[in-house]
Every structure is written in C-alpha cells, then in structure tokens.
Design an enzyme around this catalytic site. Structure first.
Site, PDB file in Angstrom:
ATOM      1  N   HIS A 179      33.938  18.605  -8.480  1.00 50.09           N
ATOM      2  CA  HIS A 179      32.795  17.756  -8.855  1.00 50.09           C
ATOM      3  C   HIS A 179      32.443  16.783  -7.740  1.00 50.09           C
ATOM      4  CE1 HIS A 179      33.278  19.531 -12.744  1.00 50.09           C
ATOM      5  NE2 HIS A 179      34.433  18.974 -12.950  1.00 50.09           N
ATOM      6  N   ASN A 225      29.901  15.997 -19.933  1.00 50.28           N
ATOM      7  CA  ASN A 225      29.156  17.262 -19.860  1.00 50.28           C
ATOM      8  C   ASN A 225      29.565  18.236 -20.962  1.00 50.28           C
ATOM      9  OD1 ASN A 225      31.516  17.117 -18.064  1.00 50.28           O
ATOM     10  ND2 ASN A 225      31.139  19.308 -17.727  1.00 50.28           N
ATOM     11  N   ASP A 270      38.657  13.161 -20.874  1.00 62.98           N
ATOM     12  CA  ASP A 270      38.724  14.619 -20.759  1.00 62.98           C
ATOM     13  C   ASP A 270      39.920  15.181 -21.521  1.00 62.98           C
ATOM     14  OD1 ASP A 270      37.528  13.235 -18.330  1.00 62.98           O
ATOM     15  OD2 ASP A 270      36.760  15.251 -18.057  1.00 62.98           O
ATOM     16  N   TYR A 294      36.085  20.139 -25.800  1.00 64.67           N
ATOM     17  CA  TYR A 294      35.969  21.372 -25.005  1.00 64.67           C
ATOM     18  C   TYR A 294      35.693  22.601 -25.867  1.00 64.67           C
ATOM     19  CZ  TYR A 294      37.314  18.723 -20.905  1.00 64.67           C
ATOM     20  OH  TYR A 294      37.320  17.802 -19.895  1.00 64.67           O
ATOM     21  N   ASP A 339      34.070  13.931 -22.532  1.00 63.19           N
ATOM     22  CA  ASP A 339      34.673  15.262 -22.688  1.00 63.19           C
ATOM     23  C   ASP A 339      35.748  15.224 -23.769  1.00 63.19           C
ATOM     24  OD1 ASP A 339      32.929  16.250 -20.849  1.00 63.19           O
ATOM     25  OD2 ASP A 339      34.429  16.791 -19.338  1.00 63.19           O
ATOM     26  N   HIS A 352      30.824   9.123 -17.286  1.00 62.71           N
ATOM     27  CA  HIS A 352      31.663  10.322 -17.202  1.00 62.71           C
ATOM     28  C   HIS A 352      31.899  10.789 -15.766  1.00 62.71           C
ATOM     29  CE1 HIS A 352      33.852  13.738 -18.551  1.00 62.71           C
ATOM     30  NE2 HIS A 352      33.028  14.570 -17.944  1.00 62.71           N
ATOM     31  N   HIS A 359      35.835  13.273 -15.886  1.00 63.59           N
ATOM     32  CA  HIS A 359      35.235  14.476 -15.299  1.00 63.59           C
ATOM     33  C   HIS A 359      36.170  15.223 -14.353  1.00 63.59           C
ATOM     34  CE1 HIS A 359      31.945  17.145 -14.891  1.00 63.59           C
ATOM     35  NE2 HIS A 359      31.500  16.737 -13.726  1.00 63.59           N
ATOM     36  N   VAL A 360      36.740  14.525 -13.376  1.00 62.54           N
ATOM     37  CA  VAL A 360      37.695  15.156 -12.469  1.00 62.54           C
ATOM     38  C   VAL A 360      39.062  15.083 -13.139  1.00 62.54           C
ATOM     39  CG1 VAL A 360      38.746  15.061 -10.190  1.00 62.54           C
ATOM     40  CG2 VAL A 360      36.335  14.442 -10.483  1.00 62.54           C
ATOM     41  N   HIS A 361      39.718  16.229 -13.273  1.00 59.23           N
ATOM     42  CA  HIS A 361      40.942  16.288 -14.072  1.00 59.23           C
ATOM     43  C   HIS A 361      42.155  15.888 -13.246  1.00 59.23           C
ATOM     44  CE1 HIS A 361      38.529  19.308 -16.654  1.00 59.23           C
ATOM     45  NE2 HIS A 361      38.166  18.064 -16.833  1.00 59.23           N
TER      46      HIS A 361
END
Ligand SMILES: [Fe+2]
Length: 472
Positions: A334, A239, A173, A205, A202, A324, A361-363
C-alpha cells in the site's frame, strides 16, 4: 516538435546535474532511519477460524440477540449506541438499562432494519441510542425478550476535561483468524486495561470470501462481542468495509458496514457516517475516511476545515486522528496510497498541532518521528519529510491479524522519518495521564501482553510541546 537551442540545452543540463546532486544529498539524508526491529516472527500462514469455532457460537434460545456491540452515541460521552442482531424475527428493539446504584430500569426504544447483499439476507439489525447517561458510571443493560434476555454492562467515561486520565486501546485490520483471536485476547488481558478501543478500520474481511459472504460479517460480530458489548469501539471505515461489487449487482459502497455499525456522526455536524468526531475524557478524536471523497469542496473537506478550529485544547488537550490508509508508511505494501489525502490535509494537522494519527491498512506495525512534508509547491523541490515539533506522530497499527497475513517486506533503507517498524501482529495502548503526558505502548502477539515491544512517552503538543522523539 520543438527542438531545444544550445543555450536551452545547456541550462537543462545544469539543472539536471543540480537535480542529481539534490537527489543524492536527499538520499543520504533519508538513509539511516530509526529502528527496524530484529525480532523475527515465525512465518506461519494466517488462517480464519472455522465456522464451528467456539468464538462464533450462537447464543442459546430462539431468536436470542447476538453480535451485541456498543459505541459512543453522542459528542461528549453521555450517550451510547447499543446494537445487536436477532436472527429469526424482529423481536424487540428495546434496551432496558440502569445504573449500578439504582433498582429502577430505564427503557429506550431503537429501530430495526435488515439488508440484502447478493444472495444473502441479514438478520434483524437493531440500533438503540441511550442518551443523557451519568458520567463515570457503571450501567447494566439488557436486550432480548422472554428467556433470551441477555445482560451486559459498560462504564461511561469521566466528564470531558483537560486532566482526566483515560486509556484507549488500538486495534486495526482485525479479521477473524486465529491471530485475530490472539490479538483480542492480549488486549483484553493487558493490565493497562483499555477503556475504549480506537479501531482503525477493516473489520471482518467478509469480502475476501466468495460473493462477499456476509455470514462472515455475522461471525465477526459474534467473535468481538466479548469485548465490544462491554466497552465502546470507535469505528473507522477501511477498504474492506466498501463491499463494492458491481459484478454481484452490489453498487452501493459500505452497505453491510453502514447497516451494522452506527456512529454518532450527526452529533458533530457530519453529513455521512465515515467522518465524524467525538470528545472522550481529555481527548478529541477525529475520524476520517480514506475511501470517501476528501478533495477540496467535498463534504469531508468542508467538514474537517470547519471542525479543526472548533477543537478547544483547554478542554480536550489531546487531539487524535484516526484514518485507515497511512500517510507515512515504509513497507512495500500500500505504498503511498495515503499520499493524496496527506497532500490535502497535512498542513492542517501541523497548523492545529495534532498529537497523534493512528492508521491501519498495512498489516504490520510502524511508528514515525514527528515529521511534516508540507513545503512542496510543484516548483520548489522541497518534498522531503522534515523533523517538525508541531507535527503528529504517525502510527500504523494494521496488525490485528487478518487472513491476508503479515506485511513483511520493507522499503530499504529505512527512511529517517520512521522511528520503529516491525512485521508482527499485536495491539497498542494509548494511556493519557494528564494534559501533558500520555504513555504509549505496542504489544506484539508473540509476547502476549507482557512485553512492550515499542513504547514512547507522548508530550502534548499544546501543553508540553518539547521534543519527545525516541531516537536522539
Ligand atoms: Fe485495509
């Protein structure tokens, strides 16, 4: 409408009471998890670097190749895909390359294409696969023509084998904010020297910009070139690679991503670039797609079903999976998005003793204990994660630092399966020593590369399958 008789009502009440008791006991069991870090990161807004930042600088010269990146190009590490963009005209798709002990330049010809996305037209995107390279060898390569030739180098991995040490970096990400730049810099300066990046999805962005401004795909390509032109990054689709925008007339998912980032999926008999596998040194790496169909009978399901039995742990002891969307995630972001894929594939991961699963996915950052949750069959109520030495450790490393900022809000209490979690940006290193041991460390950005905010010795699930849990 049917009305319950008194005996039915009675048994419903008893079942209800038992359920409440089970829930209370389960609740108690789920409390008192691992460690929630006490480190408190200063909350600052995460902002993208402006277009005129030095990291986005266009290389000098008319039509000079830019956004150079490499990834593994075959199944065993003797191939490299070289990709780049020429902005003004197609130019040449040829790569000249030579090993450091040779004066003789070899030549490989790639292909060039471009794509349109709403009101954006891409530059000329080149992909060229170099095949049959020597293992463990430094190669130089050149792209471009005339006085815009640009020269880079990479080192091929050692021959696939069970005790070959190899060091992977983990980034997820990433985006293109000031924090992203810190993450990449810390990875580059880490004295553990990652040899290949496992990227958990990711990338740019760009889709957060109006009309998915694809200029931000170009800037991202120029930003990461300083690393990915010299060592392969192994790609996972997230995503933010979907770019599905019917409101703009863009109905084909993954259009920019698939044009820009090629992976060797056919070499592992995959039928799409979103799920595939590679061998590298002592690791067998399976990449899955959280955003492609994965239910029974789908191409991804059938591929994985046939893929897992092929993994020979005598040849590649370390079985690593990348995806992801995480399956085990105790942040309030999420939450449970990975659940349906977990239901489909988790029993296979336990059966085939996957060592570790990396997701993004989870930041934020999180590492699980070895747990599984595969007993549930709709009616038996067995749906709590349990300690399982055949199960992988699940690591969420979506903390690259993109403009969406940190996930700071966690579910409380910390579930028992969660060994360590912290809301900071950073990167990690998975350092394979031999067939039995690998040293894993996570480095939060605030400390640079010098401090391991979390670490663990991994014991291989086939060759040394004893408990490697970090909490007693
Ligand atoms: Fe994501």
């Amino acid at each position: 409408m049917a009305v319950l008789g008194s005996s039915s009502y009675c048994s419903v009440a008893v079942v209800g009471a038992v359920l409440v008791l089970v829930l209370v006991l389960n609740g108690a069991d789920l409390c008192n998890g691992g460690k929630t870090s006490t480190f408190v990161r200063k909350v600052e807004k995460t902002v993208d670097m402006p277009l005129d930042s030095d990291v986005f600088r266009v290389p000098p010269g008319y039509n000079a190749p830019q956004q150079v990146h490499i990834t593994q190009g075959d199944h065993v590490g003797k191939g490299v895909i070289v990709s780049w963009v020429t902005p003004d005209e197609p130019g040449s798709s040829v790569v000249f390359y030579w090993n450091e002990n040779s004066e003789h330049k070899e030549k490989a010809k790639g292909k060039v294409s471009r794509y349109e996305f709403y009101n954006y037209t891409s530059g000329h995107i080149h992909h060229c696969t170099l095949n049959n390279l020597l293992y463990n060898t430094k190669y130089y390569y050149e792209v471009g023509i005339g006085h815009t030739v640009r020269k880079f180098w990479f080192i091929t991995p050692p021959e696939v084998g069970p005790d070959v040490p190899y060091t992977f970096g983990l980034i997820g990400d990433l985006g293109q904010s000031f924090d992203s730049n810190r993450t990449l810099t810390h990875y580059e300066h880490n004295p553990q020297k990652g040899q290949t990046v496992l990227f958990v999805g990711d990338l740019s962005y760009a889709d957060n910009y109006p009309n998915h401004d694809n200029v931000r795909w170009d800037t991202w390509g120029r930003f990461v070139e300083r690393s990915v032109a010299y060592q392969p990054w192994i790609w996972t689709a997230g995503n933010h690679e979907l770019d599905f925008a019917p409101e703009l007339g863009e109905n084909k998912p993954f259009k920019p991503y698939t044009h820009r980032y090629h992976v060797p999926y056919r070499r592992s008999n995959s039928t799409a670039p979103f799920w595939y596998s590679i061998k590298r040194a002592s690791a067998y790496i399976i990449v899955l797609s959280s955003y492609s169909a994965y239910g029974k009978y789908t191409p991804q399901y059938k591929w994985l079903e046939e893929e897992l039995p092929k993994v020979n742990r005598t040849e590649t002891p370390w079985l690593i999976v990348m995806m992801h969307s995480p399956w085990y995630n105790s942040y309030n972001y999420h939450y449970m998005e990975g659940e349906t894929m977990r239901v489909m594939y988790e029993s296979w991961f336990v059966q085939y003793k996957v060592d570790v699963v990396f997701a993004g996915h989870v930041h934020a950052y999180e590492r699980s204990e070895r747990v599984s949750n595969i007993k549930y069959n709709i009616v038996n109520g067995l749906c709590t994660p349990v300690h399982d030495l055949s199960a992988p450790v699940y690591i969420t490393i979506g903390d690259g630092g993109n403009l969406e900022g940190l996930a700071t809000n966690m579910t409380e209490p910390q579930p028992k399966y969660s060994a360590f979690r912290e809301a900071s940006f950073g990167h990690a290193i998975f350092d394979i020593k031999n067939r039995t041991h690998a040293y894993y460390s996570w480095h939060r950005n605030q400390d640079g590369y010098a401090v391991e905010a979390d670490s663990m010795w991994f014991f291989n699930r086939i060759w040394h399958p004893i408990d490697d849990s970090t909490s007693v």
